[in-house]
Every structure is written in structure tokens, then in C-alpha cells.
Design a protein around this motif. Structure first.
Motif, PDB file in Angstrom:
ATOM      1  N   TRP A  70       0.804  -1.222   0.000  1.00  0.00           N
ATOM      2  CA  TRP A  70       0.000   0.000   0.000  1.00  0.00           C
ATOM      3  C   TRP A  70       0.842   1.279   0.000  1.00  0.00           C
ATOM      4  O   TRP A  70       0.312   2.371  -0.154  1.00  0.00           O
ATOM      5  CB  TRP A  70      -0.955   0.022   1.198  1.00  0.00           C
ATOM      6  N   ASP A  71       2.144   1.157   0.170  1.00  0.00           N
ATOM      7  CA  ASP A  71       3.030   2.311   0.076  1.00  0.00           C
ATOM      8  C   ASP A  71       4.430   1.813  -0.248  1.00  0.00           C
ATOM      9  O   ASP A  71       4.664   0.597  -0.367  1.00  0.00           O
ATOM     10  CB  ASP A  71       3.016   3.160   1.351  1.00  0.00           C
ATOM     11  N   ILE A 121      -4.200   1.376   0.435  1.00  0.00           N
ATOM     12  CA  ILE A 121      -3.856   2.749   0.067  1.00  0.00           C
ATOM     13  C   ILE A 121      -4.871   3.725   0.651  1.00  0.00           C
ATOM     14  O   ILE A 121      -4.505   4.766   1.205  1.00  0.00           O
ATOM     15  CB  ILE A 121      -3.761   2.876  -1.459  1.00  0.00           C
ATOM     16  N   ARG A 143       0.214   7.216  -5.815  1.00  0.00           N
ATOM     17  CA  ARG A 143       0.711   6.180  -4.926  1.00  0.00           C
ATOM     18  C   ARG A 143       1.244   4.982  -5.724  1.00  0.00           C
ATOM     19  O   ARG A 143       2.251   4.377  -5.345  1.00  0.00           O
ATOM     20  CB  ARG A 143      -0.391   5.744  -3.967  1.00  0.00           C
ATOM     21  N   SER A 159      -4.279   4.093   4.368  1.00  0.00           N
ATOM     22  CA  SER A 159      -3.063   4.853   4.675  1.00  0.00           C
ATOM     23  C   SER A 159      -3.275   6.350   4.490  1.00  0.00           C
ATOM     24  O   SER A 159      -2.526   7.171   5.032  1.00  0.00           O
ATOM     25  CB  SER A 159      -1.899   4.380   3.796  1.00  0.00           C
ATOM     26  N   THR A 197      -0.652  -3.849  -5.783  1.00  0.00           N
ATOM     27  CA  THR A 197      -1.094  -2.820  -4.850  1.00  0.00           C
ATOM     28  C   THR A 197      -2.456  -3.224  -4.294  1.00  0.00           C
ATOM     29  O   THR A 197      -3.129  -4.106  -4.828  1.00  0.00           O
ATOM     30  CB  THR A 197      -1.209  -1.448  -5.530  1.00  0.00           C
ATOM     31  N   GLU A 204       4.686   5.760  -6.735  1.00  0.00           N
ATOM     32  CA  GLU A 204       5.626   5.639  -5.620  1.00  0.00           C
ATOM     33  C   GLU A 204       6.021   4.180  -5.403  1.00  0.00           C
ATOM     34  O   GLU A 204       7.189   3.874  -5.118  1.00  0.00           O
ATOM     35  CB  GLU A 204       5.001   6.207  -4.346  1.00  0.00           C
TER      36      GLU A 204
END
Length: 284
Positions: A27-28, A50, A79, A53, A45, A82
């Protein structure tokens, strides 16, 4: 997509040709790096993780949290970028329903995900509307077809997954099979049927679907193992938001302890040295 990412995306597609593999959900950037360090060949993902978060609810019926409660496409794509930038393994993106009802919306979402380095992605048929929880089947098929057209236009390797929520909204197994096969015929490489967790249902899906099956484990702590899922004929296994929810459970438990004035939660923390080692800059 650069050459290294193209090579990884092609390798990700190869994972779907035979066998059974686990695709855990990050999620990150930090969770992605932890999963990559564990040795998984690819990760996905999780839109739920996400959203959590970011302090937002997961994509659910809009009436429950309002249209503005969900994570918008721009935020989700930021995201995803990232995460793809944080690891050197393939990343499959949870793209929910494509961030819009039309085939054009779906095509634009797929094109953005590919441009950000995603090696695959899923498009679901859940509408978010309680009265009509699934897109009309003909429209749902057109949306998958538009997603495939976007993949072809990109000329990049990309595993397109058609997700049907038929079991989650009580439309039944025959509807899940019919929709899944229609999505495969429209260009999906794999079918994802959340809600299929028992051996009989999974075996039926494997037998009746004309392509690879993705199932999600961890929603309720299923006792099925990877070996059993492989024996049933499942091609890939994801865990959705379960890792994120487990982390938040530990965080809430620690917060509850802090309100009582004690600190025993810290006895099970990861040493900073281990995290620093995992999170060191990636070799170029």
C-alpha cells in the motif's frame, strides 16, 4: 516504459502461463520494499490499504461514505507511481473500476498505469451503487475491451485482469463464471473472483473458466494453503488489504495500550537497523 521495466513486465506475464504464485499486496513504498525483500517475484497494490493509509474508506457503496470518500484516480496513480519506483520487481495495480463508468474512462486509467510502470492491473465490475452493484454485463465487457485496446496501443507487456464481484454482491456462481468468461473473450488475461474461498467453489471456477484464475486469501483467515490452491488449479493468489488491516490492528492495539500508560507493545517492534537495511537506496 524503460527497458528494465519492460523486461520485468514480460517476466510477470510469464508467471501466468503455468503453476501457481503468490502476489502479496502493498500500500506504500515501505510495505512494497518489505515484500520485495522477502523474495516475492512480483507484488500488487491494494486499493483498500492505500485508502486506509490516506485516512480514507475503501471503495464501497457510495451511499455509505459518499462519492468524495473514495480515493480519486490522481491520488491513486500517485501512490502507484511511488510503489513502482520503490522496487525492482513487477507491480500489478489495483485499479478498482477504472475510475469512471465508461470504456473511455477505463482506457485512460490503463494507459496511465502503464505509463507509470505497472506490469499489470485489474478492472472490476463493481459500480458502488447499492441498487445496481454491477455494471450491465454488456457495458462491463465493453470496458474490458477498451482496457485491452489501451494495452495494445501502448505496445507494452501488461497483464490485464478482469475482476467480477458477482459473488460479493450475491449474484451467484453462474453469473461469476459467465462474466469471467466474457471478460476473457474481451481481452482479459486472467479472471479475479473475490469471494471464492472454499475448495468446491474454486474448483468449479477453475473448471469452467477459459483462462487463469486469481483468488484472494486472507479476507477471513482461510485454512487453504498455497499447495492446496495450486492443486485446485488456481494460477495466482493475492491477499488484498489483509496485510494492511493486520498492521492497523497492531497499531490500534498499541494505541490502546498507550492510553493505559504502558509500553509492552514495543517488545515486538522491528529493530531500526533491520528497517534501515531494507530501506537502503536501491542500486541503479
Amino acid at each position: 516504459m524503460d527497458t528494465d521495466r519492460r523486461t520485468r513486465a514480460a517476466a510477470f506475464a510469464d508467471l501466468h502461463r503455468s503453476g501457481c504464485f503468490l502476489l502479496p499486496n502493498a500500500w506504500d513504498a515501505g510495505s512494497a520494499r518489505i515484500l520485495a525483500a522477502a523474495g516475492f517475484p512480483a507484488i500488487a497494490t491494494t486499493s483498500a490499504g492505500i485508502a486506509f493509509s490516506l485516512g480514507r474508506p475503501d471503495h464501497d457503496f457510495f451511499a455509505e461514505h459518499g462519492e468524495d470518500g473514495r480515493v480519486d484516480r490522481t491520488t491513486m496513480m500517485r501512490r502507484i507511481a511511488e510503489i513502482t519506483d520503490a522496487v525492482r520487481i513487477p507491480v500489478s495495480a489495483d485499479l478498482e473500476e477504472g475510475y469512471g463508468p465508461t470504456p473511455q474512462d477505463v482506457a485512460a486509467t490503463i494507459a496511465q498505469a502503464i505509463a507509470l510502470g505497472a506490469a499489470g492491473g485489474n478492472i472490476e465490475d463493481f459500480t458502488g451503487e447499492r441498487d445496481t452493484p454491477l455494471f450491465d454485463e454488456r457495458l462491463a465487457v465493453d470496458r474490458v475491451r477498451a482496457a485491452r485496446a489501451a494495452v495494445v496501443a501502448s505496445a507494452e507487456p501488461f497483464v490485464l485482469v478482469g475482476r467480477t464481484d458477482a459473488l460479493l454482491v450475491d449474484e451467484g456462481l453462474p453469473a461469476a463464471i459467465r462474466r469471467g468468461n466474457a471478460y476473457l473473450a474481451a481481452g482479459a488475461d486472467c479472471v479475479f473472483v473475490p469471494g471464492a474461498a472454499d475448495p468446491a467453489t474454486i474448483a468449479t471456477l477453475v473448471r469452467e473458466l477459459d483462462g487463469p484464475l486469481n483468488v484472494v486469501m486472507g479476507l477471513t483467515g482461510s485454512t487453504l494453503s498455497m499447495a492446496q490452491l495450486a492443486e485446485l488449479g488456481v494460477r495466482r493468489v493475492t491477499v488484498g488489504g489483509s496485510l494492511a488491516r493486520t498492521l492497523y490492528r497492531h497499531l490500534r492495539d498499541a494505541a490502546t495500550e498507550l492510553t493505559r500508560g504502558t509500553f509492552t507493545y514495543a517488545e515486538s517492534q522491528l529493530p531500526q537497523s533491520i528497517l534501515n537495511e531494507v530501506f537502503h537506496p536501491l542500486d541503479e
